[in-house]
Design a protein around this motif. Structure first.
Motif, PDB file in Angstrom:
ATOM      1  N   GLY A  45       2.338   6.465   1.967  1.00 30.57           N
ATOM      2  CA  GLY A  45       3.354   5.903   1.088  1.00 30.57           C
ATOM      3  C   GLY A  45       2.820   5.439  -0.245  1.00 30.57           C
ATOM      4  N   GLY A  46       1.521   5.577  -0.488  1.00 30.22           N
ATOM      5  CA  GLY A  46       0.961   5.226  -1.795  1.00 30.22           C
ATOM      6  C   GLY A  46       1.078   3.750  -2.098  1.00 30.22           C
ATOM      7  N   PHE A  47       1.683   3.440  -3.235  1.00 26.91           N
ATOM      8  CA  PHE A  47       1.787   2.058  -3.678  1.00 26.91           C
ATOM      9  C   PHE A  47       3.223   1.548  -3.627  1.00 26.91           C
ATOM     10  CE2 PHE A  47      -2.337   3.116  -5.399  1.00 26.91           C
ATOM     11  CZ  PHE A  47      -3.050   1.967  -5.090  1.00 26.91           C
ATOM     12  N   ARG A  48       3.992   1.985  -2.634  1.00 27.17           N
ATOM     13  CA  ARG A  48       5.336   1.430  -2.449  1.00 27.17           C
ATOM     14  C   ARG A  48       5.216  -0.035  -2.082  1.00 27.17           C
ATOM     15  NH1 ARG A  48       8.509   5.905   1.128  1.00 27.17           N
ATOM     16  NH2 ARG A  48       8.591   7.446  -0.514  1.00 27.17           N
ATOM     17  N   ASN A  49       6.131  -0.824  -2.575  1.00 30.11           N
ATOM     18  CA  ASN A  49       6.161  -2.266  -2.306  1.00 30.11           C
ATOM     19  C   ASN A  49       4.820  -2.937  -2.599  1.00 30.11           C
ATOM     20  OD1 ASN A  49       8.827  -2.178  -1.509  1.00 30.11           O
ATOM     21  ND2 ASN A  49       8.342  -1.946   0.648  1.00 30.11           N
ATOM     22  N   ALA A  50       4.221  -2.584  -3.717  1.00 31.65           N
ATOM     23  CA  ALA A  50       2.924  -3.175  -4.089  1.00 31.65           C
ATOM     24  C   ALA A  50       3.041  -4.677  -4.276  1.00 31.65           C
ATOM     25  CB  ALA A  50       2.385  -2.519  -5.353  1.00 31.65           C
ATOM     26  N   LEU A 113      -1.642  -0.336   2.462  1.00 31.86           N
ATOM     27  CA  LEU A 113      -1.345   0.841   3.274  1.00 31.86           C
ATOM     28  C   LEU A 113      -0.362   0.524   4.386  1.00 31.86           C
ATOM     29  CD1 LEU A 113      -4.763   2.681   3.492  1.00 31.86           C
ATOM     30  CD2 LEU A 113      -2.704   3.411   2.309  1.00 31.86           C
ATOM     31  N   LEU A 114      -0.483  -0.646   4.998  1.00 32.55           N
ATOM     32  CA  LEU A 114       0.456  -1.026   6.053  1.00 32.55           C
ATOM     33  C   LEU A 114       1.869  -1.213   5.509  1.00 32.55           C
ATOM     34  CD1 LEU A 114      -1.671  -3.574   8.109  1.00 32.55           C
ATOM     35  CD2 LEU A 114      -0.865  -1.335   8.855  1.00 32.55           C
ATOM     36  N   VAL A 115       1.996  -1.910   4.395  1.00 32.65           N
ATOM     37  CA  VAL A 115       3.314  -2.164   3.806  1.00 32.65           C
ATOM     38  C   VAL A 115       3.939  -0.864   3.320  1.00 32.65           C
ATOM     39  CG1 VAL A 115       4.458  -3.263   1.835  1.00 32.65           C
ATOM     40  CG2 VAL A 115       2.875  -4.562   3.225  1.00 32.65           C
ATOM     41  N   ALA A 116       3.155  -0.014   2.666  1.00 35.22           N
ATOM     42  CA  ALA A 116       3.686   1.240   2.126  1.00 35.22           C
ATOM     43  C   ALA A 116       4.085   2.190   3.243  1.00 35.22           C
ATOM     44  CB  ALA A 116       2.657   1.906   1.218  1.00 35.22           C
ATOM     45  N   SER A 117       3.281   2.297   4.291  1.00 40.81           N
ATOM     46  CA  SER A 117       3.638   3.211   5.371  1.00 40.81           C
ATOM     47  C   SER A 117       4.839   2.689   6.139  1.00 40.81           C
ATOM     48  CB  SER A 117       2.458   3.435   6.308  1.00 40.81           C
ATOM     49  OG  SER A 117       2.120   2.246   6.968  1.00 40.81           O
ATOM     50  N   ASN A 118       4.958   1.371   6.260  1.00 45.79           N
ATOM     51  CA  ASN A 118       6.118   0.797   6.929  1.00 45.79           C
ATOM     52  C   ASN A 118       7.380   1.034   6.104  1.00 45.79           C
ATOM     53  OD1 ASN A 118       7.557  -0.618   8.887  1.00 45.79           O
ATOM     54  ND2 ASN A 118       7.275  -2.561   7.819  1.00 45.79           N
ATOM     55  N   ARG A 120       7.878   3.491   3.990  1.00 49.51           N
ATOM     56  CA  ARG A 120       8.163   4.919   4.051  1.00 49.51           C
ATOM     57  C   ARG A 120       8.841   5.268   5.368  1.00 49.51           C
ATOM     58  NH1 ARG A 120       3.427   9.116   4.177  1.00 49.51           N
ATOM     59  NH2 ARG A 120       4.107   9.471   6.277  1.00 49.51           N
ATOM     60  N   HIS A 121       8.373   4.660   6.453  1.00 46.28           N
ATOM     61  CA  HIS A 121       8.974   4.903   7.765  1.00 46.28           C
ATOM     62  C   HIS A 121      10.410   4.382   7.789  1.00 46.28           C
ATOM     63  CE1 HIS A 121       9.409   5.305  12.072  1.00 46.28           C
ATOM     64  NE2 HIS A 121       9.728   4.018  12.149  1.00 46.28           N
ATOM     65  N   GLN A 122      10.654   3.200   7.220  1.00 47.70           N
ATOM     66  CA  GLN A 122      12.003   2.643   7.189  1.00 47.70           C
ATOM     67  C   GLN A 122      12.911   3.484   6.307  1.00 47.70           C
ATOM     68  OE1 GLN A 122      11.614  -1.432   6.018  1.00 47.70           O
ATOM     69  NE2 GLN A 122      11.104  -2.106   8.092  1.00 47.70           N
ATOM     70  N   ALA A 123      12.411   3.989   5.170  1.00 47.36           N
ATOM     71  CA  ALA A 123      13.229   4.817   4.290  1.00 47.36           C
ATOM     72  C   ALA A 123      13.612   6.122   4.985  1.00 47.36           C
ATOM     73  CB  ALA A 123      12.477   5.130   2.995  1.00 47.36           C
ATOM     74  N   ARG A 124      12.710   6.707   5.727  1.00 51.98           N
ATOM     75  CA  ARG A 124      13.002   7.926   6.472  1.00 51.98           C
ATOM     76  C   ARG A 124      14.015   7.651   7.573  1.00 51.98           C
ATOM     77  NH1 ARG A 124       7.990  10.865   8.962  1.00 51.98           N
ATOM     78  NH2 ARG A 124       7.207   9.033   7.927  1.00 51.98           N
ATOM     79  N   HIS A 125      13.929   6.482   8.203  1.00 55.47           N
ATOM     80  CA  HIS A 125      14.845   6.126   9.298  1.00 55.47           C
ATOM     81  C   HIS A 125      16.256   5.930   8.764  1.00 55.47           C
ATOM     82  CE1 HIS A 125      16.215   4.449  13.050  1.00 55.47           C
ATOM     83  NE2 HIS A 125      16.617   3.344  12.416  1.00 55.47           N
ATOM     84  N   PHE A 126      16.403   5.325   7.583  1.00 53.86           N
ATOM     85  CA  PHE A 126      17.734   5.061   7.026  1.00 53.86           C
ATOM     86  C   PHE A 126      18.392   6.290   6.450  1.00 53.86           C
ATOM     87  CE2 PHE A 126      16.208   0.547   6.677  1.00 53.86           C
ATOM     88  CZ  PHE A 126      17.070   0.060   7.639  1.00 53.86           C
ATOM     89  N   THR A 127      17.633   7.317   6.096  1.00 55.26           N
ATOM     90  CA  THR A 127      18.237   8.502   5.503  1.00 55.26           C
ATOM     91  C   THR A 127      18.743   9.472   6.563  1.00 55.26           C
ATOM     92  OG1 THR A 127      16.075   9.571   5.363  1.00 55.26           O
ATOM     93  CG2 THR A 127      16.859   8.373   3.410  1.00 55.26           C
TER      94      THR A 127
END
Length: 128
Positions: A45-50, A113-118, A120-127
């Motif tokens: 997920g890179g730097f999502r929710n930095a 990495l934990l926050v970004a991957s989490n 990304r996982h939540q964004a995939r779940h909601f779509t």
């Protein structure tokens, strides 16, 4: 005017101080650099929710800083009534801030990495 010690002597003294934990320090820094490179490459997920990761790292650093502030004096074999002047208190506060900032910097890459991957996982779940 000549300095009483050379810069090389100062470096040698610093290395002698760090030498007992040098292996662990190199390991932690290597892991942090690898995790930061993974984040830069977009893994997990890179730097999502930095901002969230920075806030979490600073909170962890604050906790470590307070613990270091409380434990620094007893670790030297002294007591809090042995602190005499403002220099003693400033040194103690500086050590607590230093340990807290070091903990925040060291903990940032894995938390990112934990926050970004989490997220990304939540964004995939909601779509879906």
């Amino acid at each position: 005017m000549e300095l009483p010690v050379s810069p090389l002597e100062v470096l040698a003294l610093g290395l002698e101080y760090v030498r007992p934990v040098l292996g662990a320090l190199i390991t932690v820094i290597s892991i942090d650099v690898a995790l930061l490179l993974l984040a830069l490459l977009g893994f997990g997920g890179g730097f999502r929710n930095a901002g969230k990761a920075i806030k979490s790292s600073l909170m962890l650093g604050g906790v470590v800083g307070v613990i270091a502030l409380v434990l620094a004096v007893p670790a030297t074999g002294a007591g809090f009534n042995d602190l005499l002047g403002w220099i003693d208190y400033a040194t103690l506060l500086g050590a607590g801030i230093g340990f807290g900032l070091a903990a925040a910097v060291i903990s940032y890459p894995p938390i990112q990495l934990l926050v970004a991957s989490n997220s990304r996982h939540q964004a995939r779940h909601f779509t879906r």
